[in-house]
Enzyme design. Structure first.
Site, PDB file in Angstrom:
ATOM      1  N   CYS A  16      -7.791  15.637  16.905  1.00 31.35           N
ATOM      2  CA  CYS A  16      -7.375  15.164  18.219  1.00 31.35           C
ATOM      3  C   CYS A  16      -8.520  14.373  18.832  1.00 31.35           C
ATOM      4  CB  CYS A  16      -7.011  16.399  19.014  1.00 31.35           C
ATOM      5  SG  CYS A  16      -6.899  16.157  20.728  1.00 31.35           S
ATOM      6  N   GLY A  21      -5.267   0.867  13.379  1.00 34.09           N
ATOM      7  CA  GLY A  21      -3.878   1.283  13.268  1.00 34.09           C
ATOM      8  C   GLY A  21      -3.206   1.431  14.622  1.00 34.09           C
ATOM      9  N   SER A  23      -4.758   0.675   8.492  1.00 27.23           N
ATOM     10  CA  SER A  23      -6.059   0.890   9.118  1.00 27.23           C
ATOM     11  C   SER A  23      -7.119   0.994   8.026  1.00 27.23           C
ATOM     12  CB  SER A  23      -6.019   2.186   9.931  1.00 27.23           C
ATOM     13  OG  SER A  23      -7.295   2.450  10.464  1.00 27.23           O
TER      14      SER A  23
HETATM   15  N1  PLP Z   1      -1.280   6.220  12.454  1.00 27.66           N
HETATM   16  C1  PLP Z   1      -1.584   7.328  11.762  1.00 27.66           C
HETATM   17  C2  PLP Z   1      -0.529   7.982  10.937  1.00 27.66           C
HETATM   18  C3  PLP Z   1      -2.872   7.849  11.817  1.00 27.66           C
HETATM   19  O1  PLP Z   1      -3.169   8.961  11.137  1.00 27.66           O
HETATM   20  C4  PLP Z   1      -3.835   7.191  12.628  1.00 27.66           C
HETATM   21  C5  PLP Z   1      -5.206   7.740  12.757  1.00 27.66           C
HETATM   22  O2  PLP Z   1      -5.432   8.915  12.647  1.00 27.66           O
HETATM   23  C6  PLP Z   1      -3.456   6.033  13.308  1.00 27.66           C
HETATM   24  C7  PLP Z   1      -2.173   5.580  13.202  1.00 27.66           C
HETATM   25  C8  PLP Z   1      -4.444   5.285  14.173  1.00 27.66           C
HETATM   26  O3  PLP Z   1      -5.280   4.472  13.404  1.00 27.66           O
HETATM   27  P1  PLP Z   1      -6.691   3.975  13.999  1.00 27.66           P
HETATM   28  O4  PLP Z   1      -7.597   5.150  13.997  1.00 27.66           O
HETATM   29  O5  PLP Z   1      -7.126   2.896  13.057  1.00 27.66           O
HETATM   30  O6  PLP Z   1      -6.418   3.442  15.356  1.00 27.66           O
END
Ligand code: PLP
Length: 371
Positions: free
Chosen positions: A308, A71, A187
């Site tokens: 975090c 993500g 993701s």
């Molecule tokens: N966006 C949101 C809302 C998330 O909660 C997260 C991960 O916690 C991410 C993006 C990042 O995704 P990834 O862990 O696959 O990089």
């Protein structure tokens, strides 16, 4: 599978057995999807099948899906690749949005955790064409944003729209076309797939320029040899998540029980539409770290606000943006259910939370008596 009540699916969801099986098979076979021989062609077929599975989860065309390393990468790609100099992001976005464009203008949220549409309209009144990035659902509170409304306002102002649907996909119905967005981030590990793989859906016709140099993989949108096993796992998870969208709602039972135990407790975002799997709740006067540790000792895994990356708990920027007072924000934990959550897990959490609350209130009482 961990021998505990794992209620931290928004941090990462345990891998589904069907995903693991599909990945082991793909890993054992190997192959580079760019090779023209039979092993390469089989790897290509696996990636194409996964692309169809992921596209189907979010109502996209397979050709609109570009696989990424997760993500975070999808969010960075969208914000840079749209080619707009002016970027507007909501105050409650994930760090991979907030840090991707530090000079972005911030759209506030209201006390319910919903993006302030009037403020967005004012920001969009400036003549420079913008990219607006508003998430589908917040990772800490589960509050579902009015993305279709955001798109309506953005379109009227000639702006493009990105939506981080990392927490929404597989937990609520997410549809690229119904939402009307240009870019959508996903993701795998939030829906029972592996970590390290995700996707950016780029709506057909939407501008996109990759800033990554290398091969022409993913239709020139994301250079680099594909993570075949990861992508296969993502596809299997997407299919399983699609089948399981109507999973039983345990959240309401959980919240009713916790609020009955601690009358001063507060569920954040309760006044807004929320994901059915997420509860962000403050136990009055008890720091989130204390709760997380006590619950862990009782075999229950939850997180303190945002998980975090450093493992250190900091005050939640999301709750601050919602105007939650610091004492309540520091006492907020996030409980998130998922595909393997059983009713007994909820019972275990309720019992452990109750035991902690009784311990804390009794020790406060005895301290008050001794004083
Ligand atoms: N966006 C949101 C809302 C998330 O909660 C997260 C991960 O916690 C991410 C993006 C990042 O995704 P990834 O862990 O696959 O990089």
């Amino acid at each position: 599978m961990p021998a505990c009540a794992y209620l931290d699916h928004n941090a990462t969801s345990p891998i589904r057995p069907s995903v693991l099986d599909a990945m082991v098979e793909a890993l054992s076979e190997g192959g580079n999807p760019s090779s023209v021989h039979r092993v390469g062609r089989r790897a290509r077929a696996r990636v194409d099948a996964a692309r169809r599975q992921v596209a189907a989860l979010v109502g996209a065309l397979p050709a609109e899906i570009a696989f990424t390393s997760g993500g975070t990468e999808a969010n960075n790609m969208a914000l840079r690749g749209a080619g707009r100099n002016r970027v507007l992001v909501s105050a409650i976005e994930h760090e991979s949005i907030l840090r991707a464009v530090p000079e972005a203008e911030v759209i506030p949220v209201d006390g319910r955790g919903l993006v302030d549409l009037a403020a967005l309209e004012r920001l969009l009144a400036k003549p420079e064409p913008a990219l607006v990035s508003v998430m589908f659902a917040n990772n800490e509170t589960g509050v579902i944003q009015p993305v279709a409304e955001v798109v309506r306002l953005a379109r009227a102002a000639g702006a493009m729209v990105h939506c981080d649907a990392v927490q929404g996909a597989g937990k609520a119905r997410v549809d690229l076309r119904d939402l009307g967005v240009d870019y959508l981030s996903l993701s795998a590990h939030k829906l029972g797939g592996p970590t390290g793989v995700g996707a950016l859906a780029v709506r057909a016709g939407a501008a996109f320029v990759s800033d990554r140099n290398g091969g022409g993989q993913e239709s020139n949108r994301r250079a680099g040899t594909e993570n075949v096993a990861g992508i296969v796992g993502f596809g299997a998870a997407a299919e399983a998540a699609r089948d399981g969208l109507d999973a039983a709602i345990l959240r309401d039972r959980l919240e009713v029980a916790l609020l009955a135990i601690a009358p001063g407790a507060k569920v954040h975002g309760a006044a807004a539409p929320r994901l059915v799997n997420t509860t962000c709740i403050s136990m009055p006067g008890v720091k989130a770290e204390t709760q997380v540790m006590a619950l862990d000792l009782a075999g229950v895994c939850v997180s303190a606000g945002a998980a975090c990356s450093s493992g250190k708990v900091t005050r939640s920027a999301v709750l601050s943006a919602m105007g939650v007072n610091p004492a309540e924000a520091e006492a907020a934990i996030r409980i998130s259910c998922g595909w393997n959550t059983a009713s007994e897990d909820i019972d275990r959490l309720i019992a452990a939370w109750k035991a902690l609350y009784i311990r804390v209130t009794h020790s406060e009482l005895s301290q008050a008596r001794a004083a």
